[in-house]
Write an enzyme that holds these catalytic residues in place. Structure first.
Site, short mmCIF file in Angstrom:
data_model
loop_
_atom_site.label_atom_id
_atom_site.label_comp_id
_atom_site.label_asym_id
_atom_site.label_seq_id
_atom_site.Cartn_x
_atom_site.Cartn_y
_atom_site.Cartn_z
N HIS A 61 41.97 19.63 57.24
CA HIS A 61 42.34 18.24 57.56
C HIS A 61 42.53 17.47 56.25
CE1 HIS A 61 42.30 14.44 59.71
NE2 HIS A 61 42.02 15.03 60.84
N TYR A 75 32.21 17.14 64.18
CA TYR A 75 33.33 17.86 64.83
C TYR A 75 33.30 17.58 66.33
CZ TYR A 75 37.15 21.00 63.78
OH TYR A 75 38.40 21.50 63.55
N GLY A 90 39.46 22.21 59.32
CA GLY A 90 40.31 22.15 60.52
C GLY A 90 41.39 23.22 60.52
O1 YXS Z 1 43.96 15.63 42.71
P1 YXS Z 1 45.29 15.87 43.41
O2 YXS Z 1 46.02 14.62 43.81
O3 YXS Z 1 46.13 16.91 42.72
O4 YXS Z 1 44.90 16.55 44.85
C1 YXS Z 1 44.12 17.73 44.85
C2 YXS Z 1 43.17 17.65 46.03
O5 YXS Z 1 42.61 16.36 46.23
C3 YXS Z 1 44.11 17.99 47.16
N1 YXS Z 1 43.39 18.48 48.33
C4 YXS Z 1 43.25 17.79 49.47
N2 YXS Z 1 43.70 16.57 49.83
C5 YXS Z 1 43.37 16.15 51.09
N3 YXS Z 1 42.65 16.88 51.97
C6 YXS Z 1 42.20 18.11 51.62
N4 YXS Z 1 41.52 18.82 52.53
C7 YXS Z 1 42.48 18.60 50.32
N5 YXS Z 1 42.17 19.74 49.64
C8 YXS Z 1 42.74 19.64 48.44
O6 YXS Z 1 44.97 18.98 46.66
C9 YXS Z 1 45.07 18.85 45.22
C10 YXS Z 1 44.69 20.17 44.58
O7 YXS Z 1 43.33 20.39 44.96
P2 YXS Z 1 42.27 20.98 43.91
O8 YXS Z 1 42.50 20.39 42.57
O9 YXS Z 1 40.92 20.82 44.52
O10 YXS Z 1 42.69 22.54 43.90
P3 YXS Z 1 41.77 23.77 43.49
O11 YXS Z 1 42.69 24.92 43.38
O12 YXS Z 1 40.90 23.40 42.36
O13 YXS Z 1 40.81 24.00 44.73
C11 YXS Z 1 41.39 24.45 45.95
C12 YXS Z 1 40.37 24.18 47.08
C13 YXS Z 1 41.02 24.45 48.44
C14 YXS Z 1 39.11 25.07 46.87
C15 YXS Z 1 39.96 22.68 46.98
O14 YXS Z 1 41.13 21.89 47.02
C16 YXS Z 1 39.07 22.27 48.11
O15 YXS Z 1 37.86 22.62 48.18
N6 YXS Z 1 39.67 21.51 49.09
C17 YXS Z 1 38.93 21.00 50.22
C18 YXS Z 1 38.64 22.12 51.23
C19 YXS Z 1 37.83 21.51 52.39
O16 YXS Z 1 36.63 21.27 52.25
N7 YXS Z 1 38.53 21.19 53.46
C20 YXS Z 1 37.94 20.54 54.65
C21 YXS Z 1 38.71 19.22 54.89
S1 YXS Z 1 37.93 18.29 56.17
C22 YXS Z 1 38.34 19.13 57.59
O17 YXS Z 1 39.17 20.04 57.59
C23 YXS Z 1 37.65 18.77 58.85
C24 YXS Z 1 37.58 17.29 59.10
S2 YXS Z 1 36.06 19.47 58.89
O18 YXS Z 1 35.50 19.31 57.56
O19 YXS Z 1 35.29 18.73 59.86
O20 YXS Z 1 36.22 20.84 59.21
#
Ligand code: YXS
Length: 272
Positions: free
Chosen positions: A77, A151, A121
């Site tokens: 998400h 959730y 998500g």
């Molecule tokens: O800083 P910029 O502008 O380049 O943006 C960064 C991140 O902020 C962005 N980004 C996201 N933006 C919005 N929502 C996200 N879920 C998201 N994930 C990443 O993408 C740009 C590059 O990310 P960066 O610098 O972290 O890349 P990386 O290669 O160092 O790391 C890749 C990841 C995937 C390990 C890292 O981006 C990460 O941990 N992302 C979040 C994964 C996560 O926790 N997703 C859950 C989202 S909440 C959701 O799905 C539900 C509501 S729930 O949680 O209830 O299941």
């Protein structure tokens, strides 16, 4: 042998997704690597749009994938779109909820072809697809507890329909990535392949589906959806869960989870 129809005359690119059709197989490619294919409203609306177009074009099966060799299939998400003003972050009309229902209600089977890591998500999105093929290095992390997100009922039910309670509790309580191999062992993933073989394996499998009766496959898919959704939930049970969820999205911990994400630090949850 069916090959990945990535360079066909029917290939179309919008800004956040790409599609193409070949041999009655539709391919949708998530195409926002800068944001790791975060499931934003814009990306989900494009996904829903191309899905409807592919169904109207008469494809017999859809493959949902990220770009070849992606390190992140989808980061889940879009956290920047999670409300912090006391509104429920995952309601019936939330774009992710509408996308998951569209996949489940589609008469056409959807195969998730996963390379890279899948988060939050996006795990529900993958696990709501009919079949999941994963590359060996793929991982799956269900993250509400890490983000502090309450959730929703439909989402938790979707997880429950993909694996047994102990496995789902392990994934939900730890929010840690699960390997493709372990996901295969517990039934979350149908098949795992080396990265170099996953495209051929997926499209060969998809071709098998195109050779069968689309009417019967659509019936079987809807029968399985309706029968598996037959979950006894009393109005009191529903309202109790919604009240528990509201306490959380009204909580300081919910705000802290999102704040910590943007500050790129580990959240400090107080249980309040
Ligand atoms: O800083 P910029 O502008 O380049 O943006 C960064 C991140 O902020 C962005 N980004 C996201 N933006 C919005 N929502 C996200 N879920 C998201 N994930 C990443 O993408 C740009 C590059 O990310 P960066 O610098 O972290 O890349 P990386 O290669 O160092 O790391 C890749 C990841 C995937 C390990 C890292 O981006 C990460 O941990 N992302 C979040 C994964 C996560 O926790 N997703 C859950 C989202 S909440 C959701 O799905 C539900 C509501 S729930 O949680 O209830 O299941």
């Amino acid at each position: 042998m069916a090959t990945s129809p990535m360079l066909t005359a029917q290939e179309r690119t919008r800004s956040l997704v790409k599609t193409c059709v070949e041999n009655a197989i539709g391919t949708i490619t998530l195409n926002n690597p800068q944001k790791h294919n975060a499931l934003s409203i814009a990306l989900i609306e494009e996904l829903k749009g191309v899905g409807a177009e592919l169904r109207a074009s008469g494809v017999r099966v859809v493959v949902l994938r990220a770009a070849p060799g992606a390190k992140v299939w989808s980061a889940g998400h879009d956290v920047t779109e999670l409300p912090t003003n006391g509104r429920d972050p995952l309601t019936y009309n939330d774009p992710l909820r509408r996308l998951v229902r569209a996949i489940q209600e589609s008469p056409v089977p959807v195969i998730a072809m996963v390379e890279g890591s899948v988060w939050g998500g996006a795990c529900e999105l993958v696990m709501s697809c009919d079949v999941v093929f994963a590359a060996e290095e793929a991982t799956f992390a269900i993250t509400p507890a890490k983000l502090g997100v309450p959730y929703d009922i439909a989402g938790v039910l979707n997880f429950m329909q993909r694996a047994g309670l102990p496995i789902i509790k392990e994934m939900l309580f730890t929010a840690q990535p699960m390997s493709a191999q372990r996901a295969l062992q517990v039934g979350i993933v149908n098949q795992v392949f080396p990265a170099k073989q996953i495209e051929t394996a997926t499209y060969d499998f998809a071709a098998q589906i195109t050779r069968n009766s689309p009417l019967v496959i659509a019936l079987l898919k809807e029968e399985l959806r309706v029968l598996s959704a037959a979950t006894p939930l009393t109005p009191e049970g529903f309202e109790r869960i919604q009240a528990l969820r509201r306490q959380i999205y009204d909580s300081a911990d919910y705000q802290e989870g999102i704040k910590a994400f943007f500050e790129r630090r580990t959240p400090r949850f107080t249980g309040k």
